[in-house]
Scaffold this motif. Structure first.
Motif, PDB file in Angstrom:
ATOM      1  N   PRO A  26      18.047  33.821  32.595  1.00 59.72           N
ATOM      2  CA  PRO A  26      16.660  33.353  32.473  1.00 59.72           C
ATOM      3  C   PRO A  26      16.514  31.864  32.703  1.00 59.72           C
ATOM      4  O   PRO A  26      15.533  31.409  33.297  1.00 59.72           O
ATOM      5  CB  PRO A  26      16.283  33.744  31.033  1.00 59.72           C
ATOM      6  CG  PRO A  26      17.214  34.830  30.671  1.00 59.72           C
ATOM      7  CD  PRO A  26      18.490  34.519  31.385  1.00 59.72           C
ATOM      8  N   THR A  27      17.515  31.079  32.240  1.00 62.57           N
ATOM      9  CA  THR A  27      17.445  29.635  32.430  1.00 62.57           C
ATOM     10  C   THR A  27      17.679  29.258  33.884  1.00 62.57           C
ATOM     11  O   THR A  27      17.083  28.314  34.391  1.00 62.57           O
ATOM     12  CB  THR A  27      18.479  28.940  31.526  1.00 62.57           C
ATOM     13  OG1 THR A  27      18.389  29.493  30.214  1.00 62.57           O
ATOM     14  CG2 THR A  27      18.210  27.459  31.455  1.00 62.57           C
ATOM     15  N   PRO A  34      14.258  42.860  30.943  1.00 55.59           N
ATOM     16  CA  PRO A  34      13.012  42.319  30.402  1.00 55.59           C
ATOM     17  C   PRO A  34      12.838  40.825  30.631  1.00 55.59           C
ATOM     18  O   PRO A  34      11.717  40.350  30.782  1.00 55.59           O
ATOM     19  CB  PRO A  34      13.106  42.638  28.905  1.00 55.59           C
ATOM     20  CG  PRO A  34      14.565  42.795  28.645  1.00 55.59           C
ATOM     21  CD  PRO A  34      15.148  43.365  29.892  1.00 55.59           C
ATOM     22  N   SER A  35      13.927  40.078  30.668  1.00 56.34           N
ATOM     23  CA  SER A  35      13.795  38.625  30.824  1.00 56.34           C
ATOM     24  C   SER A  35      13.178  38.268  32.171  1.00 56.34           C
ATOM     25  O   SER A  35      12.229  37.490  32.248  1.00 56.34           O
ATOM     26  CB  SER A  35      15.165  37.958  30.666  1.00 56.34           C
ATOM     27  OG  SER A  35      15.041  36.573  30.822  1.00 56.34           O
ATOM     28  N   PHE A  36      13.733  38.833  33.253  1.00 57.28           N
ATOM     29  CA  PHE A  36      13.182  38.579  34.584  1.00 57.28           C
ATOM     30  C   PHE A  36      11.727  39.023  34.648  1.00 57.28           C
ATOM     31  O   PHE A  36      10.844  38.281  35.109  1.00 57.28           O
ATOM     32  CB  PHE A  36      14.005  39.320  35.638  1.00 57.28           C
ATOM     33  CG  PHE A  36      13.413  39.269  37.026  1.00 57.28           C
ATOM     34  CD1 PHE A  36      13.768  38.253  37.903  1.00 57.28           C
ATOM     35  CD2 PHE A  36      12.491  40.215  37.447  1.00 57.28           C
ATOM     36  CE1 PHE A  36      13.217  38.192  39.180  1.00 57.28           C
ATOM     37  CE2 PHE A  36      11.933  40.166  38.714  1.00 57.28           C
ATOM     38  CZ  PHE A  36      12.291  39.150  39.570  1.00 57.28           C
ATOM     39  N   GLN A  37      11.461  40.227  34.197  1.00 59.13           N
ATOM     40  CA  GLN A  37      10.124  40.795  34.333  1.00 59.13           C
ATOM     41  C   GLN A  37       9.092  40.011  33.533  1.00 59.13           C
ATOM     42  O   GLN A  37       7.998  39.708  34.028  1.00 59.13           O
ATOM     43  CB  GLN A  37      10.152  42.259  33.897  1.00 59.13           C
ATOM     44  CG  GLN A  37      10.990  43.137  34.805  1.00 59.13           C
ATOM     45  CD  GLN A  37      11.237  44.517  34.230  1.00 59.13           C
ATOM     46  OE1 GLN A  37      10.723  44.862  33.162  1.00 59.13           O
ATOM     47  NE2 GLN A  37      12.034  45.324  34.915  1.00 59.13           N
ATOM     48  N   MET A  38       9.423  39.653  32.298  1.00 58.23           N
ATOM     49  CA  MET A  38       8.454  38.970  31.450  1.00 58.23           C
ATOM     50  C   MET A  38       8.213  37.533  31.918  1.00 58.23           C
ATOM     51  O   MET A  38       7.074  37.053  31.898  1.00 58.23           O
ATOM     52  CB  MET A  38       8.928  38.995  30.001  1.00 58.23           C
ATOM     53  CG  MET A  38       8.999  40.402  29.427  1.00 58.23           C
ATOM     54  SD  MET A  38       9.591  40.499  27.731  1.00 58.23           S
ATOM     55  CE  MET A  38       8.094  40.049  26.840  1.00 58.23           C
ATOM     56  N   SER A  39       9.266  36.850  32.354  1.00 57.24           N
ATOM     57  CA  SER A  39       9.083  35.463  32.787  1.00 57.24           C
ATOM     58  C   SER A  39       8.246  35.384  34.062  1.00 57.24           C
ATOM     59  O   SER A  39       7.315  34.582  34.158  1.00 57.24           O
ATOM     60  CB  SER A  39      10.444  34.787  32.989  1.00 57.24           C
ATOM     61  OG  SER A  39      11.195  35.451  33.992  1.00 57.24           O
ATOM     62  N   PHE A  56       7.284  48.434  27.107  1.00 55.69           N
ATOM     63  CA  PHE A  56       8.272  49.275  27.788  1.00 55.69           C
ATOM     64  C   PHE A  56       9.681  49.044  27.240  1.00 55.69           C
ATOM     65  O   PHE A  56      10.425  49.999  27.001  1.00 55.69           O
ATOM     66  CB  PHE A  56       8.244  49.001  29.283  1.00 55.69           C
ATOM     67  CG  PHE A  56       9.228  49.818  30.074  1.00 55.69           C
ATOM     68  CD1 PHE A  56       9.015  51.170  30.285  1.00 55.69           C
ATOM     69  CD2 PHE A  56      10.369  49.248  30.605  1.00 55.69           C
ATOM     70  CE1 PHE A  56       9.922  51.937  31.008  1.00 55.69           C
ATOM     71  CE2 PHE A  56      11.278  49.998  31.330  1.00 55.69           C
ATOM     72  CZ  PHE A  56      11.051  51.346  31.534  1.00 55.69           C
ATOM     73  N   HIS A  57      10.045  47.779  27.040  1.00 58.18           N
ATOM     74  CA  HIS A  57      11.423  47.477  26.641  1.00 58.18           C
ATOM     75  C   HIS A  57      11.615  47.473  25.128  1.00 58.18           C
ATOM     76  O   HIS A  57      12.689  47.830  24.642  1.00 58.18           O
ATOM     77  CB  HIS A  57      11.841  46.117  27.199  1.00 58.18           C
ATOM     78  CG  HIS A  57      11.969  46.088  28.687  1.00 58.18           C
ATOM     79  ND1 HIS A  57      13.006  46.683  29.357  1.00 58.18           N
ATOM     80  CD2 HIS A  57      11.176  45.534  29.646  1.00 58.18           C
ATOM     81  CE1 HIS A  57      12.860  46.504  30.668  1.00 58.18           C
ATOM     82  NE2 HIS A  57      11.760  45.803  30.863  1.00 58.18           N
ATOM     83  N   PHE A  58      10.596  47.049  24.379  1.00 56.51           N
ATOM     84  CA  PHE A  58      10.760  46.869  22.934  1.00 56.51           C
ATOM     85  C   PHE A  58       9.791  47.693  22.091  1.00 56.51           C
ATOM     86  O   PHE A  58       9.869  47.675  20.877  1.00 56.51           O
ATOM     87  CB  PHE A  58      10.602  45.389  22.570  1.00 56.51           C
ATOM     88  CG  PHE A  58      11.463  44.481  23.377  1.00 56.51           C
ATOM     89  CD1 PHE A  58      12.834  44.663  23.429  1.00 56.51           C
ATOM     90  CD2 PHE A  58      10.912  43.442  24.112  1.00 56.51           C
ATOM     91  CE1 PHE A  58      13.635  43.831  24.184  1.00 56.51           C
ATOM     92  CE2 PHE A  58      11.705  42.603  24.866  1.00 56.51           C
ATOM     93  CZ  PHE A  58      13.074  42.794  24.911  1.00 56.51           C
ATOM     94  N   LYS A 107      19.340  43.953  25.172  1.00 53.94           N
ATOM     95  CA  LYS A 107      18.934  44.724  26.342  1.00 53.94           C
ATOM     96  C   LYS A 107      19.702  44.287  27.578  1.00 53.94           C
ATOM     97  O   LYS A 107      20.017  45.083  28.445  1.00 53.94           O
ATOM     98  CB  LYS A 107      17.435  44.542  26.605  1.00 53.94           C
ATOM     99  CG  LYS A 107      16.533  45.205  25.566  1.00 53.94           C
ATOM    100  CD  LYS A 107      16.396  46.675  25.827  1.00 53.94           C
ATOM    101  CE  LYS A 107      15.399  47.314  24.861  1.00 53.94           C
ATOM    102  NZ  LYS A 107      15.267  48.748  25.081  1.00 53.94           N
ATOM    103  N   GLU A 108      19.975  42.995  27.692  1.00 53.22           N
ATOM    104  CA  GLU A 108      20.576  42.502  28.923  1.00 53.22           C
ATOM    105  C   GLU A 108      22.072  42.248  28.784  1.00 53.22           C
ATOM    106  O   GLU A 108      22.733  41.856  29.726  1.00 53.22           O
ATOM    107  CB  GLU A 108      19.862  41.224  29.376  1.00 53.22           C
ATOM    108  CG  GLU A 108      18.372  41.477  29.608  1.00 53.22           C
ATOM    109  CD  GLU A 108      17.754  40.475  30.534  1.00 53.22           C
ATOM    110  OE1 GLU A 108      18.307  39.393  30.693  1.00 53.22           O
ATOM    111  OE2 GLU A 108      16.704  40.778  31.107  1.00 53.22           O
ATOM    112  N   GLY A 109      22.596  42.482  27.583  1.00 49.99           N
ATOM    113  CA  GLY A 109      24.038  42.409  27.432  1.00 49.99           C
ATOM    114  C   GLY A 109      24.603  41.016  27.523  1.00 49.99           C
ATOM    115  O   GLY A 109      25.762  40.848  27.832  1.00 49.99           O
ATOM    116  N   ARG A 110      23.799  39.994  27.234  1.00 55.28           N
ATOM    117  CA  ARG A 110      24.300  38.640  27.354  1.00 55.28           C
ATOM    118  C   ARG A 110      25.203  38.306  26.177  1.00 55.28           C
ATOM    119  O   ARG A 110      25.074  38.838  25.106  1.00 55.28           O
ATOM    120  CB  ARG A 110      23.129  37.649  27.413  1.00 55.28           C
ATOM    121  CG  ARG A 110      22.296  37.797  28.645  1.00 55.28           C
ATOM    122  CD  ARG A 110      21.542  36.517  28.931  1.00 55.28           C
ATOM    123  NE  ARG A 110      20.727  36.093  27.814  1.00 55.28           N
ATOM    124  CZ  ARG A 110      19.483  36.486  27.596  1.00 55.28           C
ATOM    125  NH1 ARG A 110      18.912  37.317  28.417  1.00 55.28           N
ATOM    126  NH2 ARG A 110      18.800  36.052  26.555  1.00 55.28           N
TER     127      ARG A 110
END
Length: 741
Positions: free
Chosen positions: A347-348, A392-397, A452-454, A738-741
């Motif tokens: 995301p960063t 979700p990070s890509f989509q929401m940002s 959708f994700h949460f 969700k993104e496994g980071r």
């Protein structure tokens, strides 16, 4: 002659129905053509959409395709575009198809490029040796990422490139870059908990992560940290993050406030207590904890304005040098440094790309608030990480940024003129109104993705952001930059304390709004088709500028309503059969055990905050009036719902009776020779993964499995039922999980 210059048609009588329909279709076609021509400068914005559609198509397949169809499709579309180059409409269609095929090829190529061994089974008590590339501090534990590990009893060609291992905080954490030896229990990455749930195995495949686990002892350092080359730079930043966390802990006594301050300085939010994370989620402020475009943009913006003001104060420089462009260059460099310091999570990286495009536009004397810049950033980030597009990070940002630019494109010039001619009072009102409108637009834009994700809506997000964002922008982030500048000299304590005052106000804001009645609402999981409708409608709504853009509201509203149209399963079985959940008369899930992350995932997708009471050792419950019932004894349980009897044996002794009387038998053991109409046992689970059973009112029974939902892809080749997810959970935001980071 008609007004358009066309000859009128002669008619001997009333027009035929077919002629009327033809003329109506002609008028509609001409109207659409006129709209399309009027939106001519916006068509290029659909190229990233086409590219992303090709990526989505690749991941939607149930079988891995050969390499050549995608390449052939790109070549054919390019050739077609050259052949029909005299017809603009045909060229546009061929170009869009070429972009879609290119997205497909890029996604398939990335899946092949990152291919690496993945653990096929759980390995208990293995001795693992590897170099530490990341150290993530969590409540009660430290999570290590090891590169190029050596695992006892495992051949080198079957050894993963990356492992994640949880280490108890009772043992000292090894430094980043060191080679360590540790005894651990390892497992494959966790498969989805049910069909349609988050696929950590897929995310792990694209991260190069081949296994997760937990250490059974301390980690022994066997070689000093490497400090050469790119790996040395990574080690240096990892050490810097650890040093920042230590100095924050030394300067701020409250542990909760210290973890929030640390998260904003070095990106580590894993240590934040779950209760605090829940408060931020339920109040709509969770985005403030995840280093994103807001933080990167503020950091770069502060340096941009401060440096520009300082250069403007020196007449010799201000009159001879392009100080605005110089400040923009340093803004880009500060965004890059901040990104590296917080670990460069995806995301960063996207945020710094967007910030770099904005500052680059300033350097080139272009409008920084441009939808074309967003389109280019989206295309670049999807190409860099195709699988990340599904997260979700890509989509929401990108949803928030795209919606904000679409909302402010029209009134941007007018608002700038108002601010230029306004006094300080009116400027303050414009700023407050801007934050309010920004919060409303961003909240509405990200709402479908949160659902959708949460499966969650934060009702007070607009109000909480109206308070928290100014505090973050004008107090927290400026003091964070001062703290960064002071740390090399050991003088950071006053800046950290001042920064923490703002963090304390943000934490209080999150707790206050999260504690209000109806602060948040959970709903059942949105089906994939409904989510696709929302995404398509939202893109249509944002990319066009004429009135036909409002047609996008139709699929958006339909998609938002879709969770109410799809029922949740009546019975769920985990991938290893260790946990089974059944639906009670009030619609909640009752599980055979607490189940950890598996039951939590089922509950979240149900839209429930808590699960029902677990199964009793003996006895049971009944809903009455022919509703669901559960009866248990020492050897097993029997679940009845909608005319179906499902046997859930605990011991092999119950199989003989259950197999002859029940409609279905579900067991974690082996049930050879069982004659039940439906049998789910150990071998079935190993092949098909987690199962869901849905009972119809007419007596039918629908069975869905993880393997049926995912198909056979590179990341599913190790089997769907073996992953236990050891080490994959823990504290952290749900975007992290969700993104496994």
């Amino acid at each position: 002659m008609t007004a358009a210059g066309w000859p009128e048609e002669e008619s001997d009588g009333p027009p035929a129905t077919g002629g009327a329909l033809s003329r109506t279709a002609g008028r509609v076609g001409r109207r659409l053509a006129a709209l399309a021509e009027a939106e001519g400068d916006r068509w290029v914005l659909w190229l990233p959409v086409a590219f992303g559609s090709g990526v989505a198509l690749y991941f939607a397949l149930r079988q891995e395709p050969p390499w050549w169809p995608g390449v052939a499709a790109v070549a054919l579309c390019v050739a077609a575009a050259l052949i029909v180059r005299r017809w603009p409409a045909a060229v546009a269609v061929a170009t869009a198809l070429a972009m879609a095929a290119s997205g497909f090829v890029v996604a398939q190529g990335q899946a092949a490029r990152v291919a690496a061994p993945v653990l096929e089974r759980t390995i208990a008590g293995a001795m693992v040796t590897g170099r530490v590339t990341a150290v993530e501090r969590r409540p009660g534990a430290v999570r290590l990422t090891l590169r190029d590990p050596v695992i006892s009893r495992l051949a080198p060609e079957r050894t993963p490139l990356l492992l994640r291992i949880r280490l108890s905080d009772r043992h000292p954490a090894p430094p980043a870059g060191a080679v360590v030896r540790v005894r651990a229990t390892l497992s494959p990455p966790q498969a989805p908990t049910e069909p349609g749930a988050f696929d950590f195995q897929r995310r792990a495949w694209f991260m190069g992560l081949g296994g997760v686990g937990f250490a059974t002892g301390a980690a022994e350092v066997v070689d000093a940290p490497s400090v050469s080359g790119w790996s040395g730079l990574s080690v240096w930043f990892e050490r810097a993050r650890a040093a920042i966390a230590a100095r924050v802990a030394a300067s701020i006594s409250d542990p909760v406030e210290a973890t929030v301050t640390t998260a904003l300085l070095n990106g580590e939010q894993f240590g934040i207590p779950e209760a605090t994370l829940d408060a931020f989620r339920n109040s709509g402020l969770a985005h403030l904890l995840s280093i994103s475009g807001l933080h990167v943009g503020i950091a770069a913006g502060i340096l941009f304005y401060v440096l520009r003001a300082l250069l403007a104060a020196i007449p010799g420089i201000a009159l001879r040098w392009p100080i605005k462009k110089i400040a923009a260059l340093f803004g880009i460099l500060s965004a890059l440094a901040y990104t590296l310091l917080v670990g460069a999570p995806l995301p960063t990286v996207r945020s710094v790309l967007m910030t770099g495009l904005v500052m680059g536009a300033i350097m080139l004397d272009r409008d920084p608030l441009s939808m074309r810049l967003v389109a280019f950033a989206g295309l670049a980030t999807i190409a860099m990480d195709p699988e990340g597009m599904l997260g979700p990070s890509f989509q929401m940002s990108f949803a928030a940024v795209t919606a904000l630019i679409a909302a402010f494109e029209g009134p941007h010039a007018r608002l700038a003129a108002w601010r230029r001619d306004a006094g300080w009072v009116l400027r303050g009102l414009i700023y407050v109104g801007g934050i309010l409108l920004t919060s409303v637009v961003a909240t509405l834009a990200t709402l479908p993705f949160s659902l959708f994700h949460f499966q969650q809506i934060a009702f007070y997000g607009v109000l909480s952001n109206l308070i928290a964002i100014p505090i973050t922008s004008f107090w927290v982030m400026p003091w964070s930059l001062i703290a960064y500048a002071s740390m090399p000299f050991g003088l950071e304590a006053p800046a950290l304390v001042a920064m923490n005052w703002g963090d304390r106000a943000v934490i209080w804001t999150a707790g206050f709004f999260a504690g209000l009645p109806w602060a948040s609402l959970t709903i059942p999981a949105m089906p994939a088709a409904g989510f696709a409708a929302v995404v398509a409608g939202g893109i249509w709504l944002c990319l066009w500028t004429r009135r036909w853009r409002w047609l996008g509201l139709v699929p958006v509203l339909a998609g938002l309503a879709s969770p109410a149209l799809v029922g949740r399963p009546d019975l769920l079985v985990s991938g290893d059969g260790a946990v089974i959940a059944v639906r009670t008369g009030d619609g909640r899930l009752s599980a055979s055990s607490k189940g950890g992350r598996t039951v939590e995932s089922w509950r979240e997708r149900d839209g429930e905050r808590t699960a029902a009471t677990p199964w009793p050792a003996a006895g049971g419950w009944s809903s009455g009036d022919g509703g669901p019932s559960l009866a248990c004894d020492a050897v097993g349980c029997l679940y009845r719902s909608k005319g179906k009897a499902i046997a859930l044996p605990r011991l092999p002794d119950a199989l003989d009776e259950d197999c002859g009387a029940a409609d279905a038998v579900v067991t974690a053991g082996v049930a050879r020779g069982c004659r039940a109409g439906l049998l789910i046992d150990r071998w079935t689970l190993r092949q098909e993964g987690a199962h869901t059973l849905t009972f119809d009112a007419d007596g039918g029974m629908r069975v869905e499995t993880v393997r049926e939902w995912r198909g056979d892809r590179p990341w599913t080749g190790v089997g769907t039922g073996v992953g236990t997810g050891i080490g994959a959970g823990g504290a952290g935001s749900r975007i992290d999980r969700k993104e496994g980071r």
